[in-house]
Design an enzyme around this catalytic site. Structure first.
Site, PDB file in Angstrom:
ATOM      1  N   ASP A  37     -19.472 -34.797  14.559  1.00 15.59           N
ATOM      2  CA  ASP A  37     -18.800 -33.875  13.637  1.00 15.59           C
ATOM      3  C   ASP A  37     -18.498 -34.619  12.340  1.00 15.59           C
ATOM      4  O   ASP A  37     -18.477 -35.855  12.325  1.00 15.59           O
ATOM      5  CB  ASP A  37     -17.491 -33.341  14.250  1.00 15.59           C
ATOM      6  CG  ASP A  37     -17.080 -31.992  13.677  1.00 15.59           C
ATOM      7  OD1 ASP A  37     -16.723 -31.930  12.481  1.00 15.59           O
ATOM      8  OD2 ASP A  37     -17.118 -30.994  14.423  1.00 15.59           O
TER       9      ASP A  37
ATOM     10  N   ASP B 102     -22.685 -35.746   8.989  1.00 17.62           N
ATOM     11  CA  ASP B 102     -23.064 -34.404   8.562  1.00 17.62           C
ATOM     12  C   ASP B 102     -24.427 -34.077   9.171  1.00 17.62           C
ATOM     13  O   ASP B 102     -25.444 -34.670   8.813  1.00 17.62           O
ATOM     14  CB  ASP B 102     -23.137 -34.375   7.033  1.00 17.62           C
ATOM     15  CG  ASP B 102     -23.527 -33.015   6.470  1.00 17.62           C
ATOM     16  OD1 ASP B 102     -23.911 -32.120   7.251  1.00 17.62           O
ATOM     17  OD2 ASP B 102     -23.459 -32.847   5.239  1.00 17.62           O
ATOM     18  N   VAL B 103     -24.456 -33.108  10.099  1.00 18.51           N
ATOM     19  CA  VAL B 103     -25.701 -32.815  10.813  1.00 18.51           C
ATOM     20  C   VAL B 103     -26.713 -32.058   9.969  1.00 18.51           C
ATOM     21  O   VAL B 103     -27.835 -31.815  10.432  1.00 18.51           O
ATOM     22  CB  VAL B 103     -25.435 -32.056  12.129  1.00 18.51           C
ATOM     23  CG1 VAL B 103     -24.779 -32.960  13.149  1.00 18.51           C
ATOM     24  CG2 VAL B 103     -24.619 -30.796  11.895  1.00 18.51           C
TER      25      VAL B 103
ATOM     26  N   ASN C 256     -24.208 -26.946  17.792  1.00 18.84           N
ATOM     27  CA  ASN C 256     -23.130 -25.977  17.623  1.00 18.84           C
ATOM     28  C   ASN C 256     -22.513 -25.956  16.227  1.00 18.84           C
ATOM     29  O   ASN C 256     -21.802 -25.018  15.880  1.00 18.84           O
ATOM     30  CB  ASN C 256     -22.041 -26.266  18.666  1.00 18.84           C
ATOM     31  CG  ASN C 256     -20.771 -25.502  18.423  1.00 18.84           C
ATOM     32  OD1 ASN C 256     -20.696 -24.302  18.667  1.00 18.84           O
ATOM     33  ND2 ASN C 256     -19.752 -26.203  17.911  1.00 18.84           N
TER      34      ASN C 256
ATOM     35  N   TYR D  81     -23.570 -15.447   6.070  1.00 16.31           N
ATOM     36  CA  TYR D  81     -23.390 -15.828   7.471  1.00 16.31           C
ATOM     37  C   TYR D  81     -24.344 -15.040   8.361  1.00 16.31           C
ATOM     38  O   TYR D  81     -24.985 -15.599   9.247  1.00 16.31           O
ATOM     39  CB  TYR D  81     -21.939 -15.584   7.868  1.00 16.31           C
ATOM     40  CG  TYR D  81     -21.549 -16.148   9.218  1.00 16.31           C
ATOM     41  CD1 TYR D  81     -21.409 -17.523   9.390  1.00 16.31           C
ATOM     42  CD2 TYR D  81     -21.301 -15.305  10.301  1.00 16.31           C
ATOM     43  CE1 TYR D  81     -21.041 -18.041  10.624  1.00 16.31           C
ATOM     44  CE2 TYR D  81     -20.923 -15.816  11.531  1.00 16.31           C
ATOM     45  CZ  TYR D  81     -20.807 -17.187  11.693  1.00 16.31           C
ATOM     46  OH  TYR D  81     -20.435 -17.709  12.908  1.00 16.31           O
TER      47      TYR D  81
ATOM     48  N   LYS E  24     -27.199 -16.947  10.710  1.00 19.54           N
ATOM     49  CA  LYS E  24     -27.113 -16.848  12.165  1.00 19.54           C
ATOM     50  C   LYS E  24     -28.290 -16.063  12.747  1.00 19.54           C
ATOM     51  O   LYS E  24     -28.727 -16.323  13.882  1.00 19.54           O
ATOM     52  CB  LYS E  24     -25.777 -16.224  12.573  1.00 19.54           C
ATOM     53  CG  LYS E  24     -24.588 -17.159  12.334  1.00 19.54           C
ATOM     54  CD  LYS E  24     -24.765 -18.486  13.062  1.00 19.54           C
ATOM     55  CE  LYS E  24     -23.547 -19.374  12.974  1.00 19.54           C
ATOM     56  NZ  LYS E  24     -23.686 -20.650  13.721  1.00 19.54           N
TER      57      LYS E  24
ATOM     58  N   THR F 238     -11.035 -19.859  17.313  1.00 17.90           N
ATOM     59  CA  THR F 238     -11.396 -21.169  16.782  1.00 17.90           C
ATOM     60  C   THR F 238     -10.759 -21.335  15.402  1.00 17.90           C
ATOM     61  O   THR F 238     -10.129 -20.416  14.878  1.00 17.90           O
ATOM     62  CB  THR F 238     -12.927 -21.308  16.649  1.00 17.90           C
ATOM     63  OG1 THR F 238     -13.375 -20.420  15.595  1.00 17.90           O
ATOM     64  CG2 THR F 238     -13.642 -20.969  17.943  1.00 17.90           C
TER      65      THR F 238
END
Length: 260
Positions: free
Chosen positions: A43, A64-65, A91, A157, A161, A192
């Site tokens: 993360d 940072d992925v 995720n 978004y 997604k 979350t």
């Protein structure tokens, strides 16, 4: 005939989890660790990851992925520290973008794309060689019910997604013959950090839960349980699918409210 040699215990399975500092990612990392996996948790949030550092068998990586080097380093950490990789849970994700015509909207969309889509592609690309070396494995990406249809005011978004869903389909086909399964979950309203402000607003929270047939927000661990299933041998014939984990939200046509 007897032997003085004690058979070695099987090596613990190893899972990589991105976006692991909070929410669904943290719940997934904890669940896998509780059930005997070694976990590499990734993360950008160093403080959030620190809470996972106290768990046995969990290694953390701040990064940072959306950057290829972070994904490569995460897989290398798994193989160097634990000797293998069996599952990758991709995720990490963010929300936002704002109205399409607002200043900076496209720049914010570029960041959404980088975190929500590019990171999944990079994660698959980095994990596949390690999974292949072990004879196969499983990858699960986090999409959203917002990837299944549109929502007002969240075009960016929605788009990212939805892209994750088709990315999963395409790559699942490419790697199925190598015993590498790739699936996704599509969470509905889940408690979350991303939804904290919505939950804190009683009127808005009631509006959302009123549309969900089970009439409540999901706990992150409920999402983690489905991720667990998709990475497990119980899902050995499941690949290329996106599983809605939404309390029945996507089953409702939306014209009439669900009964109470």
């Amino acid at each position: 005939m007897t032997s003085d040699t004690t058979p070695e215990a099987p090596a613990a399975p190893v899972a990589l989890v991105t976006g692991a500092a909070s929410g669904i990612g943290a719940a997934t990392a904890r669940l896998f660790a509780e059930r005997g996996h070694h976990v590499v948790a990734v993360d950008v949030d160093k403080e959030g990851l620190a809470e996972l550092d106290t768990l046995d068998g969990v290694a953390t990586l701040v990064g940072d992925v959306s950057e290829e080097d972070t994904n490569t380093a995460a897989v290398r950490l798994a193989t160097d520290l634990f000797g293998r990789l069996d599952a990758a849970v991709l995720n990490a994700g963010i929300g936002g973008a704002g109205p399409l015509e607002s200043p900076g909207a496209i720049e914010r969309f570029d960041r959404l794309w980088a975190v929500n889509v590019r990171s999944v592609a990079l994660g698959i690309r980095a994990a596949v060689p390690a999974l292949r070396a072990g004879g196969g494995g499983a990858i699960v990406a986090t999409s959203s019910v917002s990837g299944l249809r549109g929502d007002p005011g969240t075009w960016g978004y929605n788009a990212t997604k939805a892209a994750v869903i088709n990315l999963v389909r395409g790559t699942a086909i490419d790697y199925a013959a190598e015993n590498i399964r790739i699936n996704a979950i599509a969470p509905g309203g889940t408690a979350t950090a991303l939804t904290a402000a919505q939950i804190a607003d009683p009127r808005f929270s009631e509006l959302i839960t009123g549309r969900i047939p089970v009439h409540r927000w999901a706990d992150p661990r409920e999402q983690a349980e489905v991720i667990w299933f998709l990475t497990s041998p119980a899902a050995s014939y499941v690949t290329g699918v996106t599983v809605p984990v939404d309390g029945g939200l996507s089953a409702n046509g939306g014209i009439l409210p669900p009964p109470r």
